[in-house]
Scaffold this active site. Structure first.
Site, PDB file in Angstrom:
ATOM      1  N   GLY A   1       0.826  -1.200   0.000  1.00 59.96           N
ATOM      2  CA  GLY A   1       0.000   0.000   0.000  1.00 59.96           C
ATOM      3  C   GLY A   1       0.862   1.253   0.000  1.00 59.96           C
ATOM      4  O   GLY A   1       2.092   1.200   0.131  1.00 59.96           O
ATOM      5  N   CYS A   2       0.206   2.392  -0.148  1.00 64.31           N
ATOM      6  CA  CYS A   2       0.945   3.644  -0.293  1.00 64.31           C
ATOM      7  C   CYS A   2       1.666   4.023   0.998  1.00 64.31           C
ATOM      8  O   CYS A   2       2.854   4.386   0.964  1.00 64.31           O
ATOM      9  CB  CYS A   2       0.011   4.749  -0.753  1.00 64.31           C
ATOM     10  N   TYR A   3       0.985   3.942   2.142  1.00 58.11           N
ATOM     11  CA  TYR A   3       1.655   4.288   3.397  1.00 58.11           C
ATOM     12  C   TYR A   3       2.815   3.329   3.688  1.00 58.11           C
ATOM     13  O   TYR A   3       3.909   3.773   4.054  1.00 58.11           O
ATOM     14  CB  TYR A   3       0.659   4.273   4.565  1.00 58.11           C
TER      15      TYR A   3
ATOM     16  N   ALA B   1       5.991   4.246   1.411  1.00 55.51           N
ATOM     17  CA  ALA B   1       6.783   5.403   1.833  1.00 55.51           C
ATOM     18  C   ALA B   1       7.472   5.132   3.166  1.00 55.51           C
ATOM     19  O   ALA B   1       8.636   5.504   3.366  1.00 55.51           O
ATOM     20  CB  ALA B   1       5.886   6.636   1.941  1.00 55.51           C
TER      21      ALA B   1
END
Lengths: 340, 340, 340, 340
Positions: C145-147, C150
Site C-alpha cells: 500500500g501507499c503508506y 513510503a
C-alpha cells in the site's frame, strides 16, 4: 422569547447556514429543525461546526413549534405542498427553493420543463430580492437563486435606468462548489473539483430564465441574456461578470450612478469601480459590485460578488424575514467576512 | 546527438516546463540553461521536481552551447536584444514573451503603451500558433500568450468561415495562478488566492489586442472583442468561454463544422460538443474545444481549455520548433494529461 | 509488439495511472482493459485526460488478450480468485490490492479481521517493494500500500542496520485524497475535504500491521509501530514522518549512511538531509527521503515523500513487472515530476 | 462606551482577526488601530473583508486612544519595548508575539538563540492559556503560539494527572498557511503551497521549547518532546497529533477522564473520543480534543484541533483580556465555526 422559526431542510449547506444565522439572531429562535433523510440525527453530527447542543433533526411537521416564520431549503418541487400547509397555519413562509420564483406558470414551465406544483398560487409569492422588491407586506417570499441574486442586483438598475440595452446581455459567472449542494456525486468529489474549472449547463441552466424574469418584474423590461455558469475549486463565493451594451451617450458615470441610486439606502450592497474578490464577501451578507466600461466596444462590464450560501441563500432569506416581520433589515446578519 | 537548445529564463514556470519537455524530447538536447537572478543556482534547487542532475543555471550567453534553437521565456521587453543576437548567430529563435507578437509597431504601442524594442524587425517574426499559421519556414517565432492561444484557436475559424460576426465578441476566461508567473507578491500568496476568485485587468488586459491582432492576421478580419480574465484558485489550466453572434442562418452544425475543418489534421486540437474541463488537458499539449449554440439569442458559445504552461506556453513553443526544424510536430509532446 | 498486459480495475485512480504508464511504456502494450461497474464505457469517458481513442472498458476476462502480465487494481477481497485464474494461465500477476500482502494467514487475519481469500497461496506471493525485496524471479507480486511503501523504504534500512530501535516507532503520515479511491462518498466531497485536515483510523488502520509485517520480512526484526494517517486537501502526494529512537551511539551520519547504503543502486529512491515536499515527486516514481536527528531526545526523524498513485501504486507495480520480466527497471517510469 | 482597545500590528492576519473580534465585542471598542509599514492605509484596503468604514491604520503610538487594553500582534522582538511603555501607561497588555512567553531568560535564549529584549521583566508576564493558567489578576499576558496552544491543552492535563509519561512525547502537527503570516515569500505563494505538503523546522522549531516550558509551568513536570510541524494547503486550521506513553495501568478512560476533569468548566474546550476535523473549529474559539489509546503499544494518541488565528492567536487574546478585565470569558467570542 422572540419569533419562532422552523427550518425545513436543515441538513444541507443552506440549511446549516440558516441554523447558524438564526442561532445568532437577536429576535428569532429556532423551534423546529426538520430534515428529510437526516431526520433523527443529532444536529452536531450533521453540522459539527455549529453549536449542536442536544438538538436532533426532526421529521417534517408543519405545526411543530408553531412557527411565526418558516424557512424552506428543499430540493426543487418539494416546497410547494409544505408551503401551502404552512401558509394555511399562518406562518410567514420564506422559500429558498425554486418552486415559487416565477410569477406565472408559463415561465416556470419554460425554465423547468414541467408544470409548477401549485400554479394557481404563483402570483401570491413575492420575489425575495429585498433591495429591489418591496417584501415588507409579504407573507410568502420566494428567495432567488444564487446566480440570479448576484446578477440581478448588478443588471436590473442599469436596465431600469436605460443605461444599457436589455438585448445581447452576456452573464458569465463562477461559483464555489457548495452551490451544487451537499450530495456526494462523482462530479462533486475533491478529485473531480480541485485544480480544475468547467462550464456547465451551457445555454440550458435554469437560472437564465429566472434572471430574465426577475429583471422583467423589477424593471418592466425583459432582457435577453446568454448565461454560462462555471464551477471553480472553492467552497463558497460567487462572482458574476455581466456584459451589456451601453445605450447611446451612456458613460461609466451613468453606470455607477444608476447603481448608486439603486443602493443608496441598501445596507448590504456596495458599489464601486474596483474589481471585487469573493474572499471579501465570504461569510457576510454583502454584495459587492464593481462597474467598468470598455470604451472601444461601448460595453458596460459589471462584476458582482456574493457568498452563495449567505446573500445567495440563507442570509437573503433572513433579510427578507426581517423586513416582512418588521424587524431591522440587518438583524442577525453581518457585513463582515471571514477571509482568509 | 540531436539539435542543441538554449533556454533563456529557465527559472520561471514556463522555463521549467521547457526543461521538462526538452529533457524528454527525442531529438533536442538542452545545451545552455540560462537565468537572470537565479544564475548560479542548481537546477535541482530551482525546480526540485525535475531531474536536475549536476546542472547549474548559467548567466545569459547567446553563444553558449552554439544553439540550433533558442527558447526565450523572459519578461516583457527583455527578449528583443537577445533575440537579435541569437538570430545573427544563426539560431532558430522561439520567443515565449510578448515582444514580437505584433506585426506592426502601432498595434504593439496600443497594447503596451510603449514603443516595441525593435520595431523594424516585427515583420520578420512569425506568429507561433501553428494550427493556424504556417511556421515551417520561420526562423523567428513569437508564440502567443495563453489567453490568445485558447481563444484564437476557438474563435478564428468561426470568423474565417463567416459563421459568427466579428463584432461584439465577448471573451470571458479563467486562469490558474501559474499564469501570473512565479514571483512572490501579495496578490499571489496562498492566502490571497485560495478559496477566492476575481476578475482583473477588466477592459485593459494586453491579451485583448493580441487576440484581435492574431485573428486579423489569420482571417483577414479584425474582430471587436471585450475580454475579461479571471484568476481562479488552481495551479494550472485555462478555460476561455467565447460568445459570438451567429450570422444569419448559421447553426450548431456550422460552428462545429468550421472548427472540425480547421483542425482535421491537427494532432493537438480536439473539437466536440461537450464542455471541456481543464483537468482533462493539464499536463498535455492538447486544446479541447466544446461548441454550443444558444438558440434564444442566436449566440455561439464556445469553450476552449488548455494547460496554460504547455499549449499556452512551453508546449506550443516546442511544437513550433519541431515544425520549423523539420521534426515531427508532436515530438516530445503529449496528448495525455495528468489529473487527478 | 511487446509484452501484452491486462489491467483489471481500469476505472479507478490507480487503474487510470496504470493505463497512462503502460500506454507510454516502450515494451508493454495494453491488450485487455477491464472494469467492473464501468464495463462498457469508453475509456475516454472514464479517464478524459488519457488518450482514450476508441477503447472501451471490458468485463473481466482472465483469458482476454492472452496477457503476459496482469495488473489487478481491485477492492480488498476481489483479487484472489482472479489472480488464481491468471496464474494458472501463465501470466505474471501484479496485485495492487491488499489480498496477498501478508506471508501468513494469521497476520492477515489480525489486520483484516477475516480469513484471507486463498490462505494456502499467501506464501507464493512476493512482496513488491523492489528496492528491498528481490522480485526478479517472482511470478506473483503483491505491491504494498501507499503508506507502507513510503514508510518501509525509510524505516527498514534503519532497523536492518541497527541504527534505530524497532520499539516505540511513531509513524505520522499525510495523504492526498486520491489515496481514498475514486468513489463518491460524503467524506470525499470537495465540501468535506477542502480547507480541512483530519486524522483517521487512529490505532486501527490496516497499513500499520502491513508496515510491521513488511519490515519484519525484510530485516528479520518486527518493529512496534504506532501509526496515524491524516487526510489533507490535495489530490496526490503522501508524506510519512517517522520517529524512531536512536540506538546507543548512533548519529545522523549513521542514519544517512544506512539509507544511502540501501539505495546506492536504486534509481527511484533519493536520500538527503533536506525536508522533501510532495510537490517534488508528484507524477514521478521517485521516493525522496530526508533524514534528521533530534539531538535533545535522541530520535531519528525521517521524512519520506511519494506520489501515492505512482510509487505508492501503479508506478511501483510497473517497476515490479519490469524487473520480473527482465526489462530495464525504469522502463516506462519517470523521475520527473509535474509541479506546479 | 466600553473598554478602549488599541491593536498594534493590525495589518497582519492575526491583527485582522483582532479587529474582527473586537468590532463584534459587546464591551470593548477599538480606539487605536496601528500598523508598521501599512500605516496610512485604509483599513478597508488592508482587510477588505472587514467593515473598514473610514478607519485608517495609524503609526504606533502607545498613548493614542488611552487604551484600557492593548493587543500586540508583532514580529518577534518588536513587542518588548512597546509593551513596557504601555504597562507604564496603565494598560492591560496582551502580547500575541513570542517576546514574553518564557518565564526565564535561559529558556528564552535556548529557544531563540538570543537574549530576550527585557529579561528582567519576563517573570511579570502571565502565560495566557486561560484554561490552565489563572490570568484573572494579570496585567501583562503573553499568549502562547498556535502549536503550543493546541498541544498543551491536550498534553498538560495528561502529564499533570500522571496518566502518561513526560518522556518520549511525539508531537506531529499540521497547520494552514496563515500560520506562516501574511508576508509574500517564494515559500508562501499559491504555486508553492497548493497540492503539496512538507515538514519544516524539523527538530529546530521554536514552539517545541515553548510547549515544554508551558507544560512545566502548568504541571511542574517538564516533558521531553519531539516536535515536527507540517504545512498543508489550507488557509486556516491547526491539528496536533500527540503520542505519549501510558503510565502503568492507565487506560483510555483515564486519558479521557484527565481531560474532562481539566475542562469541565471550560467553555471553549470540548473533549471526546472522535477524531476532530479542523473544519469543525475554523472561525470559532473552540479547541476540540479527541482521545485514543493504541493498545498494542500502550500509547495515548490525542488529536487536538483549533483555528490557528482564533484560539491559536486573536481569539485566545480576547479571551484572556475578558478574564483579566472581569468580563464574561466568552464575550465577543464564538463556538460556532464557518465551514464549509
Amino acid at each position: 422569547m422572540g419569533m419562532k422559526a422552523a427550518i425545513f431542510g436543515a441538513s444541507g449547506y443552506a440549511g446549516g447556514e440558516l441554523v447558524r444565522l438564526i442561532d445568532g439572531h437577536p429576535s428569532i429562535d429556532v423551534t423546529h429543525l426538520a430534515a428529510n433523510t437526516a431526520a433523527g440525527k443529532a444536529l452536531g453530527e450533521v453540522h459539527p461546526h455549529l453549536d449542536g447542543g442536544d438538538r436532533v433533526l426532526q421529521a417534517f411537521d408543519a405545526d411543530a413549534g408553531a412557527p411565526d416564520v418558516a424557512f424552506l431549503a428543499l430540493p426543487h418541487g418539494a416546497s410547494a405542498p409544505l408551503a401551502a400547509e404552512l401558509v394555511a397555519g399562518g406562518s410567514l413562509v420564506v422559500d429558498l427553493g425554486a418552486d415559487h420564483r416565477f410569477a406565472d406558470a408559463a415561465d416556470y414551465e419554460k425554465a423547468y420543463a414541467t408544470t409548477p406544483p401549485h400554479p394557481d398560487q404563483l402570483g401570491e409569492w413575492t420575489f425575495g430580492l429585498p433591495e429591489l422588491v418591496d417584501v415588507s407586506a409579504a407573507s410568502r417570499i420566494a428567495v432567488p437563486g444564487c446566480y440570479p441574486t448576484a446578477t440581478t442586483l448588478a443588471l436590473a438598475p442599469l436596465i431600469g435606468a436605460g443605461v444599457v440595452s436589455p438585448d445581447g446581455v452576456v452573464v458569465d459567472a463562477l461559483s464555489g462548489v457548495t452551490g451544487a449542494g451537499r450530495s456526494a456525486t462523482p462530479a462533486t468529489t475533491f478529485g473531480a473539483i480541485a485544480e480544475s474549472v468547467k462550464a456547465y449547463g451551457v445555454g440550458t441552466h435554469r437560472h437564465r430564465p429566472e434572471m430574465e424574469h426577475a429583471t422583467a418584474r423589477i424593471t418592466g423590461v425583459k432582457p435577453s441574456i446568454v448565461f454560462t455558469p462555471h464551477l471553480v475549486p472553492m467552497q463558497r463565493g460567487l462572482l458574476s461578470t455581466i456584459y451589456a451594451t451601453l445605450t447611446d451617450g451612456s458613460k461609466l458615470d451613468d453606470v455607477v450612478g444608476a447603481l448608486e441610486d439603486a443602493y443608496a439606502a441598501a445596507p448590504f450592497v456596495k458599489v464601486g469601480t474596483e474589481s471585487p474578490q469573493t474572499r471579501w464577501v465570504v461569510g457576510s451578507n454583502t454584495c459587492l459590485i464593481g462597474a467598468f466600461v470598455d470604451e472601444p466596444t461601448g460595453t458596460a462590464v459589471v462584476v458582482s460578488a456574493i457568498d452563495n450560501l449567505v446573500k445567495g441563500a440563507a442570509g437573503q432569506a433572513v433579510q427578507c424575514a426581517n423586513i416582512a416581520s418588521g424587524l431591522d433589515e440587518t438583524a442577525g446578519l453581518s457585513t463582515v467576512g471571514w477571509m482568509p
